[in-house]
Design an enzyme around this catalytic site. Structure first.
Site, mmCIF file in Angstrom:
data_model
loop_
_atom_site.group_PDB
_atom_site.id
_atom_site.type_symbol
_atom_site.label_atom_id
_atom_site.label_comp_id
_atom_site.label_asym_id
_atom_site.label_seq_id
_atom_site.Cartn_x
_atom_site.Cartn_y
_atom_site.Cartn_z
ATOM 1 N N GLY A 121 0.812 -1.216 0.000
ATOM 2 C CA GLY A 121 0.000 0.000 0.000
ATOM 3 C C GLY A 121 0.841 1.259 0.000
ATOM 4 C CB ALA A 122 1.810 3.690 1.539
ATOM 5 C CD GLU A 165 2.277 3.722 5.198
ATOM 6 O OE1 GLU A 165 3.352 3.528 5.784
ATOM 7 O OE2 GLU A 165 1.478 2.797 4.927
HETATM 8 N N1 PHE Z 1 5.483 -0.834 6.290
HETATM 9 C C1 PHE Z 1 4.440 -0.632 5.322
HETATM 10 C C2 PHE Z 1 3.197 -0.236 6.119
HETATM 11 O O1 PHE Z 1 2.463 -1.022 6.588
HETATM 12 C C3 PHE Z 1 4.090 -1.791 4.501
HETATM 13 C C4 PHE Z 1 5.171 -2.283 3.620
HETATM 14 C C5 PHE Z 1 5.864 -3.415 3.946
HETATM 15 C C6 PHE Z 1 5.462 -1.634 2.464
HETATM 16 C C7 PHE Z 1 6.877 -3.889 3.150
HETATM 17 C C8 PHE Z 1 6.440 -2.108 1.642
HETATM 18 C C9 PHE Z 1 7.144 -3.234 1.981
HETATM 19 O O2 PHE Z 1 2.976 0.868 6.398
HETATM 20 ZN ZN ZN Z 2 2.403 0.034 8.564
#
Ligand code: PHE
Ligand code: ZN
Length: 888
Positions: A271-272, A308
């Site tokens: 998603g992001a 985010e």
């Molecule tokens: N850390 C991101 C989120 O949940 C998700 C994500 C994981 C994006 C791995 C890219 C790769 O906000």
């Molecule tokens: Zn996250």
């Protein structure tokens, strides 16, 4: 002892094997020379031996497919005998005891990077994705979350192709270079792990704004999109500013850099991503306008933008010690974004949306072969653990803590967490300790929620004593054995409750039980009884209000009591659950019936349909809530609820019968309601209007069924001034009248209108993928040859292939297994260039054991076909081996 003969078992990483690194890496100076086919990364690393490390201990850094150009120590090229270099590893054999620098030059090919991990090009834009282990595709590094460094990044690129150059932190310097090139230097003062590194270069347009913090500091906000699309980022920007303000007001969290940038790209696996000061987004969670985005697109943008942003504190300032602790940042941040959405919209409706996702997706995961604890103890491929269990169940665990402590104590403990652990890489134990210390309570039993996989089953049995005016409930909890643990222990389960009197109001009661605190029963034992006294009549007990714990509850209530709660409970979630359980039972009874003809609905269906119709007409209820009550459980949810011997065709037929029954019930009432609730104002994405649209459009479906003609859907499509209505019309046409001229006309019209809007066209692909029937597979095959279809774009693949496998059970589960074989072939093809995407698609086969024998055999064969492939990625290899492993 016999051994499993799986060809290449990947190594397992285990939680208990965690060790800190031998060296620390306090600062990084990274230069990236951006060129599509031959980019260069020059990384200058400050390296310091950790106190416990012996002098000369080898320094071993991670790589992934890297091409090393050179390596120098304190500025001097290293003799080839002083190191070992391989694509996946760089070892400095005998490094100096004193701090030193290591300069590593690697050569990259971002244009050829179709895995979308590391540095890649999307539509001419250079961007990076480093979580979880993508940084090692850029340079050799300690690519793990407990190594925190201060980054200074210098980007260089062609000025015409990449006028915009971004990285984490604050911009320090920019300038022109010979040959039409230019550079920018960015510095991020906050030490961070490599997975939060990001950079972007491209011809992008910015939507600019600002936010003034409660400390009076003005933060520059930019959302970068492809030229011409800035207006479509307005809602995202508005959401961002609300997220900034909310985190200040609710958690006292203030932003900590001068600038916050978001970049939207069209090729993105997830998603992001919350990279420090430079969030990179799948553009579907940024771009929206009324013509091309639905109400749920708007809601999702608001949610993901906030999610985010919230990571800036829960994830970035306080990060994870290792990937086993992923839920530390994800579960907590999902909890925070759920609360945000609840505050921005309707709390009860938000809770219904969140619990529907939990029960539909996470419970299914917990019930199948991919079940794992919220904090896994081992993994072969971390990419496969970005799951509903880590995210959504993880959020429910935080919610339970908030329920147990109450809002003020919960917030106080969160403040302690932020104060105590700012700048650290933490574990779940660190997190939970803050709640224990702050509240003085014992959380040791609660830790089981992080350790035991599976959804607890809670059953309730009620005994009412007329003479004494007392009610006793006996609760039992159990948890099925799963791969990681066979013998489960009881967990603390907070059950919010009320005793509903005949007038629908909650009755007063007395109890001497210490496990009852306010409106919460705390079940901590395998079997436990609670007694309430002072009751003037027999109440209808409403248990698990607000879905206060991620459990399956068998209420022990009669159908009559549940019908009563469905129309009377003051708790909207339980009204919905009561209704839902009745509808689900009726549909499963029909689907599981032995009759060879059309599944017959049980007699109580009429009363259930009447209750639904009654709720639909209830003026006091929010339209969005009524829309929820009118929508039947999906075929996938019903399959899950049936649990075994599933025949998707019978489920489809049972569901259609109930739809017809309800359509007949509402034949006169629904059209009136629909006219009344149809939105007459100009479009706005606000929740109140969205709720009316959702309600009017589900009513349209019933009216269409009752009328038996496509006219209503065609009119909905043609007269729409927004995508929610237009798509509703298109879907109804495709679902009920796939062959009608009106349907073909609408499809063609849609393509003409939106052919150049990728996000809108994803809906066009998805709508066609989800219409019913075995012949859908042919449509899917044809659509894979459409000029706009590409196996390289994850959104497009998910729109067509994912929607088909997930939302077209009568097509995907053709008894001849052709669609399983099709999916297997697609997975193998995608796996060669994008393992993460391929592994995600494989998740659609997790329910194979629940199918009736013929389909089960077919799907198992398709899985075995995948497993037999010699060159599987670790991602797909891991999932397929877990899917096929003998059931626990
Ligand atoms: N850390 C991101 C989120 O949940 C998700 C994500 C994981 C994006 C791995 C890219 C790769 O906000
Ligand atoms: Zn996250």
């Amino acid at each position: 002892m016999t051994h499993n003969t799986a060809p290449q078992q990947p190594p397992l990483y285990r939680l208990e094997e965690y060790r800190p690194t031998a060296y620390a890496l306090p600062a990084v100076r990274l230069e990236l020379d951006l060129r599509p086919a031959a980019a260069r990364a020059t990384a200058e690393l400050d390296i310091v031996r950790r106190p416990g490390t012996r002098a000369g201990a080898p320094l071993v850094l991670d790589g992934d497919g890297l091409r090393l150009v050179s390596v120098a120590l304190n500025g001097k090229a290293l003799d080839h005998r002083a190191f070992h270099a391989a694509p996946e590893r760089l070892e400095i054999i005998n490094p100096p005891a004193e701090p030193f620098t290591l300069t590593i030059i690697t050569e990259l090919n971002p244009a050829a990077n179709r895995a979308l991990m590391g540095l890649y090009c999307s539509n001419g834009i250079f961007c990076t994705q480093c979580e979880a282990e993508g940084f090692r595709r850029i340079t050799y590094f300690y690519d793990r979350p407990d190594v925190l460094s201060v980054y200074t990044v210098r980007l260089e690129a062609d000025k015409a192709a990449c006028p915009v150059l971004l990285a984490n932190g604050n911009r320090q310097e920019t300038g022109d270079l010979p040959g039409g090139r230019h550079f920018a230097v960015w510095h991020d003062p906050h030490p961070k792990p490599s997975y939060l590194f990001a950079c972007v270069g491209g011809a992008l347009e910015a939507l600019e704004d600002s936010f003034t913090t409660q400390e009076g500091k003005k933060i520059e906000l930019n959302i970068y999109v492809e030229p011409g699309k800035a207006a479509r980022a307005l809602y995202a920007m508005d959401s961002l500013k609300r997220a900034f303000a909310w985190d200040e007001a609710q958690f006292g969290r203030v932003y900590d850099l001068d600038i916050f940038n978001i970049v939207a790209v069209s090729d993105f696996n997830m998603g992001a991503m919350e990279n420090k000061g430079l969030n990179i987004f799948n553009d579907k969670y940024v771009l929206a306008d009324p013509q091309s985005a639905t109400d749920s697109d708007y809601a999702n943008i608001e949610r993901v933008i906030a999610h985010e942003y919230f990571h800036n504190w829960t994830g970035n300032r306080i990060t994870c010690r290792d990937w086993f602790q992923l839920c530390l940042k994800e579960g907590l941040t999902v909890y925070r974004d759920q609360e945000f959405s609840g505050d921005m919209r309707s709390r009860p409706v938000q809770r219904l949306i969140d619990t529907a996702f939990l029960t539909g997706t996470q419970f299914a995961e917990d019930a199948g072969p991919l079940a794992h604890p919220v904090r896994p103890r081992q993994y072969a491929e971390i990419n496969n653990f970005y799951t509903a269990t880590v995210y959504e169940k993880g959020a429910e665990l935080v919610r339970m803590i908030a329920t147990l402590l109450g809002e003020p104590a919960f917030k106080a403990a969160m403040t302690l967490y932020f104060d105590r652990h700012d700048g650290q890489a933490c574990t779940i134990e660190d997190f939970i300790q803050c709640f224990a210390d702050s509240s003085g309570r014992d959380f040791s039993q609660f830790m089981l929620w992080y350790e035991q996989a599976g959804t607890p089953l809670v059953t309730a049995a009620w005994a009412y004593d007329e003479a004494g005016g007392s009610l006793t409930v006996t609760l039992e909890q159990s948890l099925r054995p799963t791969a990681e643990c066979r013998d489960k222990r009881p967990m603390p389960i907070p059950l919010r409750f009320g005793l509903v009197g005949p007038d629908g109001a909650d009755m007063a009661y007395k109890t001497a039980d210490k496990a009852v605190q306010g409106n919460v029963l705390l079940l901590t034992q395998a079997k436990q009884s609670f007694c309430f006294t002072g009751l003037s009549s027999r109440p209808a007990p409403s248990l698990l209000r607000g879905f206060s714990a991620p459990v399956r509850l068998v209420t022990g209530l009669t159908a009559k009591e549940r019908l009563f709660l469905a129309v009377s409970d003051s708790d909207p979630v339980n009204r919905y659950q009561a209704l839902r359980s009745l509808v689900t039972e009726a549909l499963i009874t029909a689907a599981a019936g032995k009759d060879s003809g059309a599944p017959a609905l049980p007699p109580e269906s009429a009363a259930i349909a009447a209750a639904v119709a009654q709720i639909a007409a209830e003026e006091r209820l929010e339209p969005a809530f009524r829309a929820f009550c009118l929508s039947l459980p999906s075929e996938a949810e019903l399959a899950e609820a049936q649990g075994s011997n599933v025949n998707p065709d019978r489920i489809f037929a049972a569901r259609q019968s109930f739809l017809r029954l309800l359509a007949t019930k509402g034949q006169t009432g629904f059209p009136v309601l629909r006219r009344h609730y149809r939105v007459k104002d100009t479009f706005s994405p606000i929740a109140a209007q969205a709720g009316r649209r959702a309600f009017a459009n589900i009513l349209a479906e019933y009216s269409l069924i009752a009328a038996g003609s496509p006219a209503i859907a065609a009119a909905l499509y043609e007269k729409a001034d927004n995508m929610t209505d237009r798509l509703a019309g298109l879907r109804l046409l495709l679902h009920y009248f796939p062959a009608a001229a009106a349907t073909q006309q609408a499809l063609a019209d849609f393509e003409t209108r939106f052919g150049d809007n990728a996000l809108a066209m994803d809906k066009w692909f998805a709508a066609q993928a989800t219409a019913a029937g075995p012949e859908r597979l042919e449509t899917i095959r044809q659509l894979t040859r459409h000029r706009l279809f590409s196996y390289d774009n994850p959104n497009r693949v998910r729109a067509l292939i994912g929607s088909f496998a997930g939302q077209c059970p009568t097509g995907f589960h053709r008894p001849d297994g052709a669609a399983y074989r099709f999916l297997a072939a697609v997975i193998l093809q995608i796996d060669r260039h994008n393992p993460q995407l391929a592994a995600r698609l494989l998740g659609f086969m997790q329910g194979w054991r629940r199918l009736e024998p013929q389909r089960r055999g077919q799907m198992q064969a398709a899985l075995q076909h995948i497993a037999a492939e010699s060159a599987l990625s670790r991602d797909v290899g891991d999932i397929v081996s877990r899917l096929l492993a003998p059931a626990a």
